[in-house]
Design an enzyme around this catalytic site. Structure first.
Site, PDB file in Angstrom:
ATOM      1  NE  ARG A 274     -25.398  -7.818   4.312  1.00 39.61           N
ATOM      2  CZ  ARG A 274     -24.584  -7.759   3.252  1.00 39.61           C
ATOM      3  NH1 ARG A 274     -24.557  -8.764   2.380  1.00 39.61           N
ATOM      4  NH2 ARG A 274     -23.817  -6.712   3.046  1.00 39.61           N
TER       5      ARG A 274
ATOM      6  NE  ARG B 208     -28.335  -7.854   0.544  1.00 42.18           N
ATOM      7  CZ  ARG B 208     -27.079  -7.487   0.290  1.00 42.18           C
ATOM      8  NH1 ARG B 208     -26.372  -8.146  -0.609  1.00 42.18           N
ATOM      9  NH2 ARG B 208     -26.559  -6.459   0.919  1.00 42.18           N
TER      10      ARG B 208
ATOM     11  NE  ARG C  22     -23.270  -1.963   2.581  1.00 37.04           N
ATOM     12  CZ  ARG C  22     -24.189  -2.880   2.307  1.00 37.04           C
ATOM     13  NH1 ARG C  22     -25.383  -2.821   2.895  1.00 37.04           N
ATOM     14  NH2 ARG C  22     -23.928  -3.851   1.465  1.00 37.04           N
TER      15      ARG C  22
ATOM     16  NE  ARG D  94     -16.266  -3.321   0.208  1.00 32.38           N
ATOM     17  CZ  ARG D  94     -17.115  -4.331   0.052  1.00 32.38           C
ATOM     18  NH1 ARG D  94     -16.685  -5.537  -0.190  1.00 32.38           N
ATOM     19  NH2 ARG D  94     -18.391  -4.104   0.126  1.00 32.38           N
TER      20      ARG D  94
ATOM     21  CE  LYS E 210     -19.655  -6.332  -4.358  1.00 27.65           C
ATOM     22  NZ  LYS E 210     -20.751  -5.386  -4.113  1.00 27.65           N
TER      23      LYS E 210
HETATM   24  P1  AP5 Z   1     -26.254  -9.201  -4.113  1.00 23.79           P
HETATM   25  O1  AP5 Z   1     -25.828 -10.187  -5.130  1.00 23.79           O
HETATM   26  O2  AP5 Z   1     -26.411  -9.650  -2.715  1.00 23.79           O
HETATM   27  O3  AP5 Z   1     -25.311  -7.890  -4.218  1.00 23.79           O
HETATM   28  P2  AP5 Z   1     -23.826  -7.636  -3.775  1.00 23.79           P
HETATM   29  O4  AP5 Z   1     -23.201  -6.816  -4.856  1.00 23.79           O
HETATM   30  O5  AP5 Z   1     -23.143  -8.911  -3.389  1.00 23.79           O
HETATM   31  O6  AP5 Z   1     -24.105  -6.709  -2.532  1.00 23.79           O
HETATM   32  P3  AP5 Z   1     -23.465  -6.705  -1.080  1.00 23.79           P
HETATM   33  O7  AP5 Z   1     -24.353  -5.845  -0.222  1.00 23.79           O
HETATM   34  O8  AP5 Z   1     -23.181  -8.075  -0.609  1.00 23.79           O
HETATM   35  O9  AP5 Z   1     -22.173  -5.947  -1.365  1.00 23.79           O
HETATM   36  P4  AP5 Z   1     -21.316  -5.229  -0.412  1.00 23.79           P
HETATM   37  O10 AP5 Z   1     -20.151  -5.105  -1.285  1.00 23.79           O
HETATM   38  O11 AP5 Z   1     -21.803  -3.950   0.134  1.00 23.79           O
HETATM   39  O12 AP5 Z   1     -21.277  -6.184   0.860  1.00 23.79           O
HETATM   40  P5  AP5 Z   1     -20.230  -7.251   1.358  1.00 23.79           P
HETATM   41  O13 AP5 Z   1     -20.944  -8.364   1.962  1.00 23.79           O
HETATM   42  O14 AP5 Z   1     -19.226  -7.514   0.297  1.00 23.79           O
HETATM   43  O15 AP5 Z   1     -27.610  -8.538  -4.635  1.00 23.79           O
HETATM   44  C1  AP5 Z   1     -28.294  -7.552  -3.875  1.00 23.79           C
HETATM   45  C2  AP5 Z   1     -29.820  -7.802  -3.922  1.00 23.79           C
HETATM   46  O16 AP5 Z   1     -30.284  -7.567  -5.242  1.00 23.79           O
HETATM   47  C3  AP5 Z   1     -30.221  -9.242  -3.595  1.00 23.79           C
HETATM   48  O17 AP5 Z   1     -31.438  -9.217  -2.904  1.00 23.79           O
HETATM   49  C4  AP5 Z   1     -30.357  -9.913  -4.962  1.00 23.79           C
HETATM   50  O18 AP5 Z   1     -31.289 -10.984  -4.930  1.00 23.79           O
HETATM   51  C5  AP5 Z   1     -30.858  -8.752  -5.820  1.00 23.79           C
HETATM   52  N1  AP5 Z   1     -30.361  -8.814  -7.190  1.00 23.79           N
HETATM   53  C6  AP5 Z   1     -29.133  -9.242  -7.620  1.00 23.79           C
HETATM   54  N2  AP5 Z   1     -29.029  -9.124  -8.966  1.00 23.79           N
HETATM   55  C7  AP5 Z   1     -30.218  -8.569  -9.375  1.00 23.79           C
HETATM   56  C8  AP5 Z   1     -30.730  -8.189 -10.653  1.00 23.79           C
HETATM   57  N3  AP5 Z   1     -29.995  -8.332 -11.779  1.00 23.79           N
HETATM   58  N4  AP5 Z   1     -31.973  -7.660 -10.708  1.00 23.79           N
HETATM   59  C9  AP5 Z   1     -32.706  -7.504  -9.573  1.00 23.79           C
HETATM   60  N5  AP5 Z   1     -32.296  -7.852  -8.339  1.00 23.79           N
HETATM   61  C10 AP5 Z   1     -31.053  -8.380  -8.232  1.00 23.79           C
HETATM   62  O19 AP5 Z   1     -19.496  -6.423   2.499  1.00 23.79           O
HETATM   63  C11 AP5 Z   1     -20.178  -6.042   3.687  1.00 23.79           C
HETATM   64  C12 AP5 Z   1     -19.263  -5.222   4.548  1.00 23.79           C
HETATM   65  O20 AP5 Z   1     -18.106  -6.017   4.911  1.00 23.79           O
HETATM   66  C13 AP5 Z   1     -18.673  -3.966   3.912  1.00 23.79           C
HETATM   67  O21 AP5 Z   1     -19.548  -2.873   4.012  1.00 23.79           O
HETATM   68  C14 AP5 Z   1     -17.393  -3.797   4.720  1.00 23.79           C
HETATM   69  O22 AP5 Z   1     -17.664  -3.239   5.973  1.00 23.79           O
HETATM   70  C15 AP5 Z   1     -16.939  -5.232   4.947  1.00 23.79           C
HETATM   71  N6  AP5 Z   1     -16.008  -5.701   3.914  1.00 23.79           N
HETATM   72  C16 AP5 Z   1     -16.201  -6.727   3.019  1.00 23.79           C
HETATM   73  N7  AP5 Z   1     -15.149  -6.881   2.216  1.00 23.79           N
HETATM   74  C17 AP5 Z   1     -14.241  -5.934   2.588  1.00 23.79           C
HETATM   75  C18 AP5 Z   1     -12.954  -5.575   2.123  1.00 23.79           C
HETATM   76  N8  AP5 Z   1     -12.366  -6.202   1.094  1.00 23.79           N
HETATM   77  N9  AP5 Z   1     -12.323  -4.552   2.749  1.00 23.79           N
HETATM   78  C19 AP5 Z   1     -12.874  -3.909   3.774  1.00 23.79           C
HETATM   79  N10 AP5 Z   1     -14.103  -4.184   4.264  1.00 23.79           N
HETATM   80  C20 AP5 Z   1     -14.780  -5.194   3.671  1.00 23.79           C
HETATM   81 MG    MG Z   2     -22.496  -9.699  -1.532  1.00 20.82          MG
END
Ligand code: AP5
Ligand code: MG
Length: 214
Positions: free
Chosen positions: A160, A127, A171, A88, A13
């Site tokens: 991370r 990552r 997660r 979410r 994402k």
């Molecule tokens: P990346 O693009 O970083 O993936 P992502 O979908 O953004 O993954 P996140 O871990 O950031 O998502 P998340 O939703 O768990 O975490 P968030 O920070 O939102 O890609 C992942 C890896 O793959 C990278 O190394 C990238 O280079 C590689 N990659 C990408 N595309 C690829 C491809 N096509 N092929 C190969 N490799 C690829 O949230 C973290 C925490 O915050 C949550 O767990 C929660 O506790 C809290 N939080 C955040 N938002 C909320 C909310 N709205 N409500 C409640 N809690 C929340």
């Molecule tokens: Mg992300």
């Protein structure tokens, strides 16, 4: 152009949201990035959010919703935005719809980046995230040209805390339980589009662009 990026943790994402933001010149709003910046700066919000994030749990809706709704009222959002990691939960989606309806607006697309669970754990362990600007790399698929140093800002790259395998499993189960229902929610609204997130990241982006320019 108002876009929601949906998908499991690690689906890509953030990677796609950054590419869309750069191509279409609209802000990329990531709740995960906002919480991580608050943790880094030692704010009250950061302290509260960290307790949940480190366990792979969602931060409570009451700490999340107002923060995003406020952010959307800033000037740079007037031409649209990309929401990454929000909504979410169904209550977050309803709160977003309610706030937009008051302004006579609605979301245009919810793009679901689809990646099966089997691919996620290996992807996450590779990552690397920048402690300075939040840029994201992957040791195999998208390495920094400077090794452990961020190409953008020169700060150190880390694994991370919540990308350790035990936390990734948690997660994923939280995702299936609380976030996946949004796929039906946005299907019913007629704005859900799904892309195959297992392709190379540039091919995923080509699929996204095709949707946005259809
Ligand atoms: P990346 O693009 O970083 O993936 P992502 O979908 O953004 O993954 P996140 O871990 O950031 O998502 P998340 O939703 O768990 O975490 P968030 O920070 O939102 O890609 C992942 C890896 O793959 C990278 O190394 C990238 O280079 C590689 N990659 C990408 N595309 C690829 C491809 N096509 N092929 C190969 N490799 C690829 O949230 C973290 C925490 O915050 C949550 O767990 C929660 O506790 C809290 N939080 C955040 N938002 C909320 C909310 N709205 N409500 C409640 N809690 C929340
Ligand atoms: Mg992300």
């Amino acid at each position: 152009m108002k876009i929601i990026m949906l998908g499991a943790p690690g689906a890509g994402k953030g990677t796609q949201a950054k590419m869309i933001a750069s191509k279409y010149q609209v802000p990329h709003i990531s709740t995960g990035d906002i919480f991580r910046a608050n943790i880094k700066n030692g704010t009250e919000l950061g302290k509260k959010a960290k307790e949940y994030m480190d366990q792979g749990l969602l931060v409570p809706d009451e700490l999340t919703v107002d923060l995003v709704i406020d952010r959307l009222s800033q000037d740079d959002c007037s031409r649209g935005y990309i929401l990454d990691g929000f909504p979410r939960t169904i209550p977050q989606a309803q709160a977003l719809d309610g706030a937009l309806a008051k302004r006579g607006e609605k979301m245009d697309y919810a793009i679901n980046v689809d990646v099966p669970d089997e691919n996620i754990v290996t992807r996450m362990s590779g990552r690397r995230a920048c402690t300075g600007c939040g840029a994201t790399y992957h040791i195999v698929h998208n390495p920094s040209k400077k090794g452990d140093i961020c190409e953008v800002c020169g700060e150190t790259l880390i694994l991370r805390e919540d990308d350790k395998p035990e936390t990734v499993h948690k997660r994923l189960s939280v995702y299936h339980e609380q976030t996946q229902p949004l796929i039906d929610y946005y299907t019913e609204q007629g704005i859900l589009k799904t892309v195959d997130g297992t392709q190379d990241m540039n091919d995923v982006f080509a699929a996204v662009t095709k949707i946005l320019e259809a």
